[in-house]
Design an enzyme around this catalytic site. Structure first.
Site, PDB file in Angstrom:
ATOM      1  N   LEU A  21     -20.320  -0.059  10.447  1.00 17.14           N
ATOM      2  CA  LEU A  21     -19.628   0.428  11.637  1.00 17.14           C
ATOM      3  C   LEU A  21     -20.582   0.954  12.695  1.00 17.14           C
ATOM      4  O   LEU A  21     -20.283   0.922  13.886  1.00 17.14           O
ATOM      5  CB  LEU A  21     -18.630   1.528  11.255  1.00 17.14           C
ATOM      6  CG  LEU A  21     -17.477   1.118  10.327  1.00 17.14           C
ATOM      7  CD1 LEU A  21     -16.624   2.334   9.980  1.00 17.14           C
ATOM      8  CD2 LEU A  21     -16.627   0.033  10.968  1.00 17.14           C
ATOM      9  N   GLY A  22     -21.720   1.486  12.264  1.00 12.04           N
ATOM     10  CA  GLY A  22     -22.657   2.051  13.228  1.00 12.04           C
ATOM     11  C   GLY A  22     -23.764   2.802  12.525  1.00 12.04           C
ATOM     12  O   GLY A  22     -23.852   2.827  11.295  1.00 12.04           O
ATOM     13  N   ASP A 136     -21.202  20.622  20.652  1.00  8.39           N
ATOM     14  CA  ASP A 136     -21.608  19.313  21.169  1.00  8.39           C
ATOM     15  C   ASP A 136     -20.392  18.489  21.590  1.00  8.39           C
ATOM     16  O   ASP A 136     -20.315  17.294  21.321  1.00  8.39           O
ATOM     17  CB  ASP A 136     -22.432  18.553  20.127  1.00  8.39           C
ATOM     18  CG  ASP A 136     -23.229  17.398  20.734  1.00  8.39           C
ATOM     19  OD1 ASP A 136     -23.512  17.455  21.951  1.00  8.39           O
ATOM     20  OD2 ASP A 136     -23.565  16.455  19.997  1.00  8.39           O
TER      21      ASP A 136
END
EC number: 2.7.11.17
Length: 343
Positions: A21-22, A136
């Site tokens: 997926l990444g 973040d």
């Protein structure tokens, strides 16, 4: 919910790996199916050799995720450990990133933006009630749960989150375009930094470009330190005064005067019916395409260089400033605040 690390010699005995997926700084995320069931997860695979010296980062992420259970926050479902890897089995979300979904819409209104921000505010308010500061928040960390039009939005990526044991935190971190002034000044800070980031996100959702934006990193940070931004014409001409008032309360330079999440949730732009219902998709999607598809939004940020330049500008006295270890992971640059994009 207590998730103990489950020891396994081979993760393939627990999950069937379907596809990649990444990847992140020191991890890879794959689509995995639980053996013996149809249940799918996003499996974060972290090589232990890549973790040397960074163990605290992952342990912190696990500690935070173990405490969380909220419909708008990506959940940690399981933790596995093999001789070579640590594996975090995360709730699978399939709807894609926030900006991509906006670009794909047939229409998009201020009311849609209000609904999105309200969902994120609810999730962040929940985190704050547990003493957790995300630190973040940015559009890339806001994902849709499903591909369907009525999908809820999900908050992800707790790698920089922190459980606030006392009143304040001290380590500077985050993504520069979204960090609050007090964080840049390395003053003690708390939950208000998340509210500031939500102010930046809300601004972008209504015009397609960020409030603080410059080709020069020192100028970008100078703008943030001064809370210098504008509601530029013509991009903001069709946006309600209620929306602008909401953003002003979130982008308040003084963290003591800045809205809390609860105050933001009570603002009429979120809780009432003041958000306009006219279609702004054309303008917003065009600016998102111009301002967020460019590689300079992803380039590495040099904290040491930033501190040197900011001190020359006289914004931070010598001996003070943001931590050069935790200052940031990415930077963006671009236009001056108050300038419409020129391409």
């Amino acid at each position: 919910m207590l998730l103990l690390k489950k020891h396994t010699e081979d993760i393939s005995s627990v999950y069937e790996i379907r596809e990649r997926l990444g990847s992140g700084a020191f991890s890879e995320v794959v689509l995995a199916q639980e053996r013996g069931s149809a249940h799918l997860v996003a499996l974060k695979c972290i090589p232990k050799k890549a973790l040397r010296g960074k163990e605290a980062l992952v342990e912190n992420e696990i500690a935070v995720l173990r405490r969380i259970s909220h419909p708008n926050i990506v959940a940690l479902e399981d933790v596995h450990e093999s001789p070579s890897h640590l594996y975090l089995a995360m709730e699978l979300v399939t709807g894609g990133e926030l900006f991509d979904r906006i670009m794909e819409r047939g229409s998009y209104t201020e009311k849609d933006a209000s609904h999105l921000v309200g969902q994120v505010l609810g999730a962040v308010s929940y985190l704050h009630s547990l003493g957790i500061v995300h630190r973040d928040l940015k559009p890339e960390n806001l994902l849709y749960a499903t591909p369907f039009e009525d999908s809820k939005i999900m908050v992800s990526d707790f790698g920089l989150s922190k459980i606030q044991a006392g009143n304040m935190l001290g380590t500077a971190c985050g993504t520069p375009g979204y960090v609050a002034p007090e964080l840049l000044e390395q003053k003690p800070y708390g939950k208000a930094v998340d509210v500031w980031a939500l102010g930046v996100i809300s601004y972008i959702l209504l015009c397609g470009y960020p409030p603080f934006y410059d080709e020069s990193d020192p100028e970008l940070f100078s703008q943030i330190l001064r809370a210098s931004y504008e509601f530029d014409s013509p991009f903001w001409d069709d946006i309600s005064e209620s929306a602008k008032d909401f953003i002003r309360h979130l982008l308040e330079r003084d963290p003591q005067k800045r809205f809390t999440c609860q105050q933001a949730l009570r603002h009429l732009w979120i809780s009432g019916d003041t958000a306009f219902d006219r279609d702004i998709l054309g303008s917003v999607s065009e600016q998102i395409r111009k301002n967020f598809a460019r590689t300079h939004w992803k380039r590495a940020f040099n904290a040491t260089s930033f501190l040197r330049h900011i001190r020359k500008l006289g914004q931070i006295p010598e001996g003070e400033g943001a931590s050069e270890q935790g200052m940031a992971r990415h930077s963006h640059s671009g236009l001056r605040a108050g300038q419409p994009p020129k391409w």
